[in-house]
Motif scaffolding. Structure first.
Motif, PDB file in Angstrom:
ATOM      1  N   LYS A 156       5.743  12.513   3.963  1.00 42.26           N
ATOM      2  CA  LYS A 156       6.740  13.557   3.690  1.00 42.26           C
ATOM      3  C   LYS A 156       7.816  12.808   3.010  1.00 42.26           C
ATOM      4  O   LYS A 156       8.196  13.137   1.671  1.00 42.26           O
ATOM      5  N   TYR A 157       8.194  11.234   3.555  1.00 41.85           N
ATOM      6  CA  TYR A 157       9.494  10.297   3.293  1.00 41.85           C
ATOM      7  C   TYR A 157       8.903   9.924   0.928  1.00 41.85           C
ATOM      8  O   TYR A 157       8.909   9.926   0.288  1.00 41.85           O
ATOM      9  N   SER A 158       7.237  10.021   1.270  1.00 43.18           N
ATOM     10  CA  SER A 158       6.323   9.639  -0.267  1.00 43.18           C
ATOM     11  C   SER A 158       6.597  10.915  -1.087  1.00 43.18           C
ATOM     12  O   SER A 158       7.008  10.640  -2.151  1.00 43.18           O
ATOM     13  N   PHE A 159       6.054  12.566  -0.823  1.00 41.00           N
ATOM     14  CA  PHE A 159       6.299  13.454  -1.700  1.00 41.00           C
ATOM     15  C   PHE A 159       7.695  13.822  -1.420  1.00 41.00           C
ATOM     16  O   PHE A 159       7.718  13.821  -3.225  1.00 41.00           O
ATOM     17  N   ILE A 160       8.964  13.393  -1.357  1.00 42.10           N
ATOM     18  CA  ILE A 160       9.979  13.334  -1.927  1.00 42.10           C
ATOM     19  C   ILE A 160      10.264  12.712  -2.743  1.00 42.10           C
ATOM     20  O   ILE A 160      10.675  12.680  -3.991  1.00 42.10           O
ATOM     21  N   SER A 161      10.093  11.420  -2.031  1.00 39.47           N
ATOM     22  CA  SER A 161       9.970  10.190  -3.146  1.00 39.47           C
ATOM     23  C   SER A 161       9.207  10.289  -4.651  1.00 39.47           C
ATOM     24  O   SER A 161       9.896   9.940  -5.904  1.00 39.47           O
ATOM     25  N   ILE A 193       8.481  12.951  -6.349  1.00 35.23           N
ATOM     26  CA  ILE A 193       9.239  14.054  -6.996  1.00 35.23           C
ATOM     27  C   ILE A 193       9.902  13.293  -7.971  1.00 35.23           C
ATOM     28  O   ILE A 193      10.681  13.869  -9.059  1.00 35.23           O
ATOM     29  N   GLY A 194      10.922  12.456  -6.940  1.00 30.32           N
ATOM     30  CA  GLY A 194      11.689  11.703  -8.000  1.00 30.32           C
ATOM     31  C   GLY A 194      11.470  10.883  -9.066  1.00 30.32           C
ATOM     32  O   GLY A 194      12.267  10.803 -10.555  1.00 30.32           O
ATOM     33  N   ILE A 227      14.525   5.543  -3.349  1.00 33.21           N
ATOM     34  CA  ILE A 227      14.141   6.889  -2.021  1.00 33.21           C
ATOM     35  C   ILE A 227      13.709   7.043  -0.786  1.00 33.21           C
ATOM     36  O   ILE A 227      13.826   6.878   0.583  1.00 33.21           O
ATOM     37  N   TYR A 270      14.654   6.437   2.633  1.00 34.17           N
ATOM     38  CA  TYR A 270      14.482   7.167   4.181  1.00 34.17           C
ATOM     39  C   TYR A 270      13.397   6.772   5.237  1.00 34.17           C
ATOM     40  O   TYR A 270      13.691   6.956   6.145  1.00 34.17           O
TER      41      TYR A 270
END
Length: 434
Positions: free
Chosen positions: A361-366, A368-369, A396, A400
């Motif tokens: 989940k952290y990787s996915f958010i990062s 996007i950035g 990012i 996290y």
């Protein structure tokens, strides 16, 4: 965790990374004999290849460590690891082969057809090497690990030096051939090393479903985490040309020194973390976290300061042609991402807990950035800002990962400098013994 108890393992790991560091300088020699567009083609192929193996390492080979820790499930874990590792690697390579013409159009590089044609062959000779390295890492056999790596880097280095003293020129195909030979020799050497002890079985209590449930979120995390570190080259190719890619790739090759140091730390930390968590030794795990993050950060900080004070200029101007000088600013900017690596590597503890879905989940958010920043850079047309993509991802992801470790292990940011007093204390103990 007492560092003194692991001096042997750490020593061979450091030796391995010294070889990679030395090879980094050999790579500069190689780049000095290449045109930027030829280097860009090789950089694109190598980056996609590394991304594929990052994915298969996450799904197949990481599961080997997790389930191979127990002797009774090791034969099945090794069988599943190698099968999945081979299947995914060759599957993706064949897709690239089949779609090489549309991909050539996407990248605005007609020569990508040649890359796609040879991609399955490069993958095939590389598969055993990655399997052997993970197999050895699981049992802390870093001495053998060193020699498997040494064969690969040594073979490629010899071929580069031979080219230097004969034609003083390297093109894409020669670069590919060097890596085919190096990977093939390393794979053969590694498999001969472990072949007698290697046992496969499909009859243990370990089920593929259990293996897949653990590995799938880890794969998603590995797939996403590897995207900005490897496939940023592909994004850059879409917006710029092969010459720009070649220059940026030269900066990334220097940055690899930091990444390899991170991999070395992760290789030591992950198996230890799995065992400490299994035994419920939370305080020992916290000590491991502090020491690993602090030593990495303090070491990187010293190097980054030296690079930005002029060391980068010296290295690039000493080895490369003037056409590559724009890589100086790119690498200095990219080096700042190294200071974020110790925080990103904290995700390894989350994975060791069996919570790889959180890291994913952290990787996915990062990610996007990362895409937002790198696409913005692409539209700006400013090649000097390309490293901002990786920096944004690491920032990012690091934030996290740190927040999770801080919340669950009371990891304080102030301990990031703990390596300084620890180092002085260690040196004092050695001096007293003398």
């Amino acid at each position: 965790m007492k560092i003194q108890e692991h001096i042997g393992k750490i020593g061979w790991t450091i030796a391995d990374k010294i070889v990679i560091g030395v090879f980094g300088f050999v790579s500069l020699l190689q780049m000095s004999m290449m045109r930027p567009d030829e280097l860009g083609m090789w950089g694109l192929m190598a980056s996609i290849n590394l991304w594929i193996f990052a994915v298969t390492t996450s799904f197949g080979l990481q599961g080997m460590i997790q389930f191979g820790a127990k002797e009774e499930t090791r034969p099945k874990a090794d069988f599943l690891g190698l099968t999945v590792h081979t299947g995914i690697s060759m599957g993706v390579s064949l897709i690239i082969l089949l779609f090489r013409y549309p991909l050539a159009d996407l990248f605005n590089e007609p020569r990508f057809v040649l890359i796609g044609l040879y991609f399955p062959l490069l993958t095939l000779v590389t598969i055993p090497r990655y399997f052997v390295l993970k197999y050895l890492q699981r049992d802390y056999r870093f001495r053998e690990y060193f020699f498997v790596d040494f064969v690969y880097f040594g073979a490629v280095a010899v071929l580069i030096f031979y080219q230097k003293f004969t034609t003083n020129h390297i093109d894409f195909m020669q670069c590919l051939n060097f890596n085919l030979i190096g990977s093939g020799l390393s794979s053969l050497f590694g498999m001969l090393m472990i072949i007698r002890e290697l046992k496969f079985s499909t009859k243990t209590s370990l089920k593929f479903k259990e293996f897949a449930v653990f590995s799938f979120p880890l794969t998603v995390n590995g797939l996403i985490y590897a995207l900005p570190r490897q496939l940023d080259i592909a994004v850059v190719q879409i917006f710029f040309n092969s010459s720009v890619v070649g220059i940026y790739y030269s900066a990334k090759q220097l940055y690899r020194i930091f990444e390899e140091a991170g991999y070395a730390a992760s290789g030591l930390i992950y198996p230890s973390s799995v065992k400490l968590i299994a035994k419920g030794k939370k305080e020992e795990l916290k000590t491991l976290m502090v020491k690993a993050a602090s030593f990495l950060f303090c070491s990187f900080l010293v190097v980054v300061i030296a690079l930005n004070l002029g060391l980068t200029d010296i290295l690039i101007k000493l080895f490369l042609k003037p056409v590559f000088y724009s890589a100086i600013g790119q690498f200095n900017l990219l080096s700042l991402a190294a200071l974020l690596l110790p925080f990103s590597l904290m995700s390894g503890y989350i994975v060791a807990e069996g919570k790889s879905y959180i890291a994913a989940k952290y990787s996915f958010i990062s990610l996007i950035g990362f895409f937002i920043v790198l696409i913005a850079v692409g539209y700006s047309g400013n090649a000097q800002l390309i490293p901002l993509g990786i920096i944004s991802f690491q920032l990012i992801f690091g934030i996290y990962s740190y927040r999770y470790i801080h919340k669950n292990y009371d990891f304080k940011l102030s301990t990031i400098f703990q390596a300084i007093p620890d180092s002085f204390h260690f040196i004092k103990k050695i001096l007293k013994k003398k």
